[in-house]
Design an enzyme around this catalytic site. Structure first.
Site, PDB file in Angstrom:
ATOM      1  CD  GLU A  58      -2.602  -1.594   2.390  1.00  0.00           C
ATOM      2  OE1 GLU A  58      -3.637  -2.260   2.335  1.00  0.00           O
ATOM      3  OE2 GLU A  58      -2.059  -1.286   3.470  1.00  0.00           O
TER       4      GLU A  58
ATOM      5  CG  ASP B  20     -12.195  -8.660   1.577  1.00  0.00           C
ATOM      6  OD1 ASP B  20     -13.046  -8.691   2.484  1.00  0.00           O
ATOM      7  OD2 ASP B  20     -11.089  -8.103   1.722  1.00  0.00           O
TER       8      ASP B  20
HETATM    9  N1  ADE Z   1      -9.025  -5.617   5.128  1.00  0.00           N
HETATM   10  C1  ADE Z   1      -9.358  -6.051   3.900  1.00  0.00           C
HETATM   11  N2  ADE Z   1     -10.375  -6.918   3.964  1.00  0.00           N
HETATM   12  C2  ADE Z   1     -10.673  -7.060   5.271  1.00  0.00           C
HETATM   13  C3  ADE Z   1     -11.597  -7.855   5.971  1.00  0.00           C
HETATM   14  N3  ADE Z   1     -12.428  -8.668   5.319  1.00  0.00           N
HETATM   15  N4  ADE Z   1     -11.635  -7.766   7.329  1.00  0.00           N
HETATM   16  C4  ADE Z   1     -10.784  -6.950   7.970  1.00  0.00           C
HETATM   17  N5  ADE Z   1      -9.873  -6.189   7.362  1.00  0.00           N
HETATM   18  C5  ADE Z   1      -9.814  -6.238   6.021  1.00  0.00           C
END
Ligand code: ADE
Length: 257
Positions: A16, A222
Site C-alpha cells: 500500500e 473483498d
Molecule cells: N481488510 C481487507 N479486507 C478485510 C476484511 N475482510 N476484514 C478486515 N480487514 C480487512
C-alpha cells in the site's frame, strides 16, 4: 496544506506504500523507531513522513503516536484495503471514512457497547477538508487514470466494471472478517457501516486525543465473506497498490495547486 505542513502517510501492508516510497524525492532519510521505518522527505512537493504501521489497532495507534510526538506531523492520512460490508458495494470501490468506530470494543455492561471507555464516544469524525479532498482525488483517479493503470484484463478478472467512491462509516477491529455470518452480525449491530478493516478507528482515536486532523481511505478488496481471503495478496499487489499511489498522487498534486 502548504510547504511548512507535514503530512503523515500510514498503511498496514507494504504494497500500500511501496510505490509512494519510490516516488519520494531524492534526499529522503529513514528513521527506525519501535521496529518501524519512518521515511521522511518530500512527496509531490509536500513534506511527508511515510510509514508502514503493520496490521491491527495497536500497531496503528503506536505508529500514529510516534508520527505525532517524534515527527510533529500536522495531519495524517491512512491508506489501505477493506472488506465491503454494506449492500451494493463492489470490489474495487473506494470508501473514504466520514466516521470511524471500533467494532470489537465492548466494555458492556459497564459502558455501552462500542463506546470507548472514559472517552465517552462511540465514533470519531474524519477531518472534513481532508476527507473531501481524498474523495475528490479518488473520483478523479478512477475516472481519468485507473483505466490506464489497472489493466482491463485484471478489472475483468476482479469484476470491477465501474468502481465508485463512497463516503461513510468505517468499522475497525482486530479481526480479518471472513464469514457471511459475521457480516450479518456486523450489519445488524452497525447498520451505518460501509466497510470493515483493522486500523482506521485506532488512528482516529489517537488523532482525536491529540487534536490532529486525519482521514482514512480504503479500497475494497473483498466482501468480508467466506471468500474474503482468496487471492487477497494478489489483489493487494496487482490492484490496490495502484489505488493508493494514484489517489494520493492526485490528492497531493491538487493541494499544491
Ligand atoms: N481488510 C481487507 N479486507 C478485510 C476484511 N475482510 N476484514 C478486515 N480487514 C480487512
Amino acid at each position: 496544506m502548504n510547504r511548512a505542513t507535514t503530512l503523515g502517510i500510514v498503511a498496514a501492508l507494504h504494497e500500500e506504500i511501496a510505490d509512494l516510497l519510490t516516488e519520494m524525492a531524492p534526499g529522503a532519510r529513514v528513521e527506525h523507531i519501535g521496529m518501524r521505518d519512518y521515511y521522511v522527505g518530500s512527496l509531490y512537493g509536500h513534506d511527508c513522513v511515510i510509514v508502514l504501521a503493520r496490521v491491527g489497532k495497536v500497531a496503528a495507534a503506536a505508529t500514529t503516536a510516534a508520527l505525532i510526538h517524534r515527527f510533529n506531523v500536522d495531519e495524517i492520512v491512512f491508506t489501505g484495503v477493506a472488506g465491503g460490508l454494506a449492500h451494493g458495494l463492489s470490489v474495487g470501490d473506494v470508501v473514504v471514512a466520514d466516521t470511524l468506530v471500533q467494532h470489537d470494543m465492548d466494555a458492556s455492561p459497564i459502558f455501552p457497547r462500542f463506546e470507548i471507555p472514559l472517552l465517552g464516544r462511540v465514533s470519531f469524525d474524519a477531518e472534513a477538508v481532508l476527507r473531501d479532498a481524498l474523495a475528490q482525488a479518488a473520483r478523479e483517479w478512477l475516472m481519468n487514470d485507473m483505466p490506464d493503470e489497472v489493466p482491463a484484463a485484471l478489472r475483468t478478472e476482479w469484476h470491477m466494471s465501474a468502481p465508485r467512491v463512497h463516503v461513510g462509516q468505517i468499522a475497525s477491529g482486530d479481526r480479518f472478517v471472513s464469514s457471511a455470518v459475521e457480516v450479518t452480525r456486523l450489519r445488524d449491530a452497525l447498520a451505518q457501516t460501509l466497510a470493515v478493516e483493522m486500523e482506521g478507528a485506532a488512528v482516529a482515536q489517537v488523532c482525536h486525543e491529540y487534536g490532529v486532523p486525519f482521514a482514512v481511505m480504503r479500497t475494497l478488496s473483498d466482501a468480508a465473506d467466506d471468500d474474503a481471503h482468496v487471492d487477497f495478496p494478489r489483489f493487494l499487489r496487482e490492484v490496490a497498490s495502484h489505488y493508493s499511489h494514484g489517489i494520493l498522487r492526485r490528492f497531493l498534486l491538487a493541494r499544491r495547486a
